[in-house]
Design an enzyme around this catalytic site. Sequence first.
Site, mmCIF file in Angstrom:
data_model
loop_
_atom_site.group_PDB
_atom_site.id
_atom_site.type_symbol
_atom_site.label_atom_id
_atom_site.label_comp_id
_atom_site.label_asym_id
_atom_site.label_seq_id
_atom_site.Cartn_x
_atom_site.Cartn_y
_atom_site.Cartn_z
ATOM 1 N N CYS A 51 1.677 0.408 -10.485
ATOM 2 C CA CYS A 51 1.429 0.252 -8.949
ATOM 3 C C CYS A 51 0.336 1.261 -8.404
ATOM 4 O O CYS A 51 0.662 2.653 -8.718
ATOM 5 C CB CYS A 51 2.667 0.343 -8.366
ATOM 6 S SG CYS A 51 2.503 0.760 -6.342
ATOM 7 N N CYS A 54 2.124 3.846 -5.911
ATOM 8 C CA CYS A 54 3.313 4.765 -6.275
ATOM 9 C C CYS A 54 2.904 6.277 -6.467
ATOM 10 O O CYS A 54 1.655 6.493 -6.719
ATOM 11 C CB CYS A 54 4.033 4.157 -7.699
ATOM 12 S SG CYS A 54 5.135 3.140 -7.560
ATOM 13 N N HIS A 113 9.359 2.459 -4.797
ATOM 14 C CA HIS A 113 8.478 0.861 -4.942
ATOM 15 C C HIS A 113 9.322 -0.367 -4.536
ATOM 16 O O HIS A 113 8.970 -1.184 -4.278
ATOM 17 C CB HIS A 113 8.052 1.048 -6.386
ATOM 18 C CG HIS A 113 7.242 -0.222 -6.597
ATOM 19 N ND1 HIS A 113 6.003 -0.271 -6.626
ATOM 20 C CD2 HIS A 113 7.514 -1.443 -7.291
ATOM 21 C CE1 HIS A 113 5.477 -1.260 -6.827
ATOM 22 N NE2 HIS A 113 6.441 -2.241 -7.487
ATOM 23 N N ASN A 153 1.276 -6.519 6.320
ATOM 24 C CA ASN A 153 1.390 -7.714 5.687
ATOM 25 C C ASN A 153 2.660 -7.471 4.728
ATOM 26 O O ASN A 153 2.322 -6.931 3.655
ATOM 27 C CB ASN A 153 0.082 -8.065 5.193
ATOM 28 C CG ASN A 153 -0.956 -8.416 5.896
ATOM 29 O OD1 ASN A 153 -0.706 -8.774 7.193
ATOM 30 N ND2 ASN A 153 -2.024 -8.003 5.574
ATOM 31 N N SER A 161 -1.008 -7.767 -1.460
ATOM 32 C CA SER A 161 -1.451 -7.531 -2.763
ATOM 33 C C SER A 161 -0.549 -6.763 -3.800
ATOM 34 O O SER A 161 -0.698 -6.527 -4.638
ATOM 35 C CB SER A 161 -2.964 -7.566 -2.797
ATOM 36 O OG SER A 161 -3.319 -6.446 -2.259
ATOM 37 N N HIS A 164 4.715 -2.618 -3.032
ATOM 38 C CA HIS A 164 5.108 -1.464 -2.702
ATOM 39 C C HIS A 164 5.346 -1.272 -1.178
ATOM 40 O O HIS A 164 4.180 -1.924 -0.422
ATOM 41 C CB HIS A 164 4.177 -0.316 -3.185
ATOM 42 C CG HIS A 164 4.482 1.118 -3.094
ATOM 43 N ND1 HIS A 164 4.966 1.700 -4.012
ATOM 44 C CD2 HIS A 164 4.737 1.759 -2.064
ATOM 45 C CE1 HIS A 164 5.538 3.005 -3.669
ATOM 46 N NE2 HIS A 164 5.177 3.161 -2.400
ATOM 47 N N HIS A 166 4.285 -0.748 2.223
ATOM 48 C CA HIS A 166 3.177 -0.175 2.890
ATOM 49 C C HIS A 166 2.482 -0.861 4.079
ATOM 50 O O HIS A 166 2.787 -2.227 4.057
ATOM 51 C CB HIS A 166 2.018 0.071 1.986
ATOM 52 C CG HIS A 166 1.242 -1.087 1.517
ATOM 53 N ND1 HIS A 166 1.844 -2.145 0.638
ATOM 54 C CD2 HIS A 166 0.067 -1.630 1.863
ATOM 55 C CE1 HIS A 166 1.035 -2.957 0.561
ATOM 56 N NE2 HIS A 166 -0.138 -2.859 1.058
ATOM 57 N N GLN A 168 -1.019 -1.031 7.030
ATOM 58 C CA GLN A 168 -2.409 -0.650 7.104
ATOM 59 C C GLN A 168 -2.864 -0.205 8.560
ATOM 60 O O GLN A 168 -1.975 -0.564 9.490
ATOM 61 C CB GLN A 168 -3.267 -1.599 6.664
ATOM 62 C CG GLN A 168 -3.207 -2.038 5.163
ATOM 63 C CD GLN A 168 -4.120 -3.149 4.931
ATOM 64 O OE1 GLN A 168 -5.536 -2.998 5.040
ATOM 65 N NE2 GLN A 168 -3.787 -4.251 4.452
HETATM 66 O O1 LIG Z 1 -6.121 -5.461 2.465
HETATM 67 P P1 LIG Z 1 -5.251 -6.144 1.711
HETATM 68 O O2 LIG Z 1 -4.026 -6.085 1.450
HETATM 69 O O3 LIG Z 1 -6.096 -6.215 0.163
HETATM 70 O O4 LIG Z 1 -5.707 -7.892 2.143
HETATM 71 C C1 LIG Z 1 -4.682 -8.583 3.146
HETATM 72 O O5 LIG Z 1 -4.796 -7.915 4.381
HETATM 73 C C2 LIG Z 1 -6.030 -8.128 5.036
HETATM 74 C C3 LIG Z 1 -5.712 -7.622 6.559
HETATM 75 O O6 LIG Z 1 -5.004 -8.619 7.206
HETATM 76 C C4 LIG Z 1 -6.688 -9.549 5.081
HETATM 77 O O7 LIG Z 1 -8.123 -9.340 5.453
HETATM 78 C C5 LIG Z 1 -6.747 -10.033 3.564
HETATM 79 O O8 LIG Z 1 -7.197 -11.408 3.720
HETATM 80 C C6 LIG Z 1 -5.069 -9.818 2.868
HETATM 81 O O9 LIG Z 1 -5.106 -10.436 1.578
#
Ligand SMILES: O=P(O)(O)O[C@H]1O[C@H](CO)[C@@H](O)[C@H](O)[C@H]1O
Lengths: 340, 340
Positions: A51, A54, A113, A153, A161, A164, A166, A168
């Site tokens: 990961c 991590c 994790h 997300n 993706s 873990h 997290h 943004q």
């Molecule tokens: O930034 P990541 O986790 O790679 O990507 C994820 O969040 C982003 C922000 O919402 C999106 O644009 C991506 O389509 C999604 O897969």
Amino acid sequence: MDNNLQDYSHKRYNILTGEWVLVSPHRAKRPWQGQNEAVSNDNRPAHDPDCYLCAGNTRINGEENPDYKDVFVFTNDFAALQTTSPVFSVDEGLFKAESEQGICKVICFSPDHSKSLADMEVEDITKVVKTWQAEYELLGSNEAINYVQIFENKGAVMGCSNPHPHGQIWSQSTLPNEVEKKDHHQKAYFDAHKSSLLSDYLKQELQANERIIYQNNDFVVLTPFWAVWPFETMIVPRHNYTNISELSEAESVAFADAISKITKAYDALFQVSFPYSSGIHQAPTNGQNNAHWHWHMSFYPPLLRSATVKKFMVGYEMFGSPQRDITAEQAADRLRALVV
Amino acid sequence: MDNNLQDYSHKRYNILTGEWVLVSPHRAKRPWQGQNEAVSNDNRPAHDPDCYLCAGNTRINGEENPDYKDVFVFTNDFAALQTTSPVFSVDEGLFKAESEQGICKVICFSPDHSKSLADMEVEDITKVVKTWQAEYELLGSNEAINYVQIFENKGAVMGCSNPHPHGQIWSQSTLPNEVEKKDHHQKAYFDAHKSSLLSDYLKQELQANERIIYQNNDFVVLTPFWAVWPFETMIVPRHNYTNISELSEAESVAFADAISKITKAYDALFQVSFPYSSGIHQAPTNGQNNAHWHWHMSFYPPLLRSATVKKFMVGYEMFGSPQRDITAEQAADRLRALVV
Ligand SMILES: O=P(O)(O)O[C@H]1O[C@H](CO)[C@@H](O)[C@H](O)[C@H]1O
Ligand SMILES: O=P(O)(O)O[C@H]1O[C@H](CO)[C@@H](O)[C@H](O)[C@H]1O
């Protein structure tokens, strides 16, 4: 409240965006032969050597994560927005474009994790809240940054993706579409009524007492009247703060408590680590008078019927309006019963 | 066109909706460890005894489908909108709702369970076009119906619950959000310029010649400057008709040809039956002067990198603005090369 709302197709108005959602309560009974989502494997180790989030592991750009003990923030290695990109604009007839500067960060909520916010102690979620506050202030103080979007997300079905825990932050020089809408509608209301739109809405919700899921001293968790996603919820501070950095110490803990309660209820709903996108909408950091803003956090979870059947926002929803099958009141009833 | 658009983050303006899309061209290179979509099984029989859309089979409500030979239309058994629901409205402070009447239909494009529009002859797609025209007129002539939304959800990843080639129509008494926006922006332009927004846009696109994918005598297929979905396209009639029922016989065939060309190119892109939601935006049937409308059909396909990796419109996109990684020009180049 009008009983027709529980039985017949209608649309509800979103006071924050000025848009409508179509509600078709009778439609929840239709059979489903469509796609089933995979249930994510919840038996993750506390540390995964593969990961890139991590502690102690090496990220794709060769940087090594520190041996962090609670929250860890770094600049996104694949940032959608950068401060180094040139300033330009295209204004050729009907082709209109503007460069956009920004800073994107990743916030690891915990070194563990295997955890999600729903599994974390309020004390540890409070550390995440404090990081959001610090980042809002830090990024917001940057000349080039006029808006700071904090979001998470959660779950593969929401495009996450890496499991873990997290979130943004994408911060940028102009206001994104959704923020523009909320800015506009809150401002119009504030100018007309000298009170924040969400303060008055909250009063009405508390009185109606039909969509309240949980409340503590400083926060109310509810299903908004105009909810789009099946189990959409909103955490609203009782006090009309414009942004999260205004919270007192005790209020920060109360916010963490509200997050803990709703995420645990979500996980209990279909006995699965509940996927969602969550986000905090708050005052722009554009140096203007943003007294009309009343910050809030929303959860947009896609699951509809079970751990594997989600609501698809597709054809009609993309070309027309969002549409939902269960009512906001039904969703609130189910979630309320799961708050412990 | 400004080269910066291919290299640096920027936002582009959608002249039809007044909203922006964030474009981050440098970001397409990031690794993907997230969800992979299942590739749908394309070995379907021409007739499936378990399919409730196949000719001669019995639907959930006990009705038997006729032994249809080309296109078959029926009222949706689980309609989100009905004409029988009562008229009511809620206007209690900040709670605002309106009843919504409507008619929802399902259109089987072909009796052949194994086909999609991409596999059908232009002659057979023309029959679908004619059905859309007839339904637009029929539904539109209903007093209660002021807008007719024609759309298709194709593929399990787009929430399609049955692979039998079919689309839907949701028609209703008020204008959905997206239609309101396009109505507003087209009207403002038409009033100011005495020409339709899309006529002038089309001229500019043909001159720029950077996003055109295919054209025949009557239609142009292009990637709009403000495309949101990775391989989003738009079919625009050269003539500024307000709705599809105004097409001549030859133009109806040319429209079917355009649909055939772009859906075949889509299937060729990742060698998979390409999922998408498509929809036709056209003049409301509200009896008003809708001369400002220039109808068009759009395709919103989610696949980004391969047959299994799609673009997720999640956190930032839900709370901020839609965001894309490849530019509209790059997408148009790839699709153009696949038109045969
Ligand atoms: O930034 P990541 O986790 O790679 O990507 C994820 O969040 C982003 C922000 O919402 C999106 O644009 C991506 O389509 C999604 O897969
Ligand atoms: O009507 P269907 O095919 O059952 O359902 C599909 O299309 C509808 C209209 O876009 C959506 O509301 C549903 O979420 C989707 O699964």
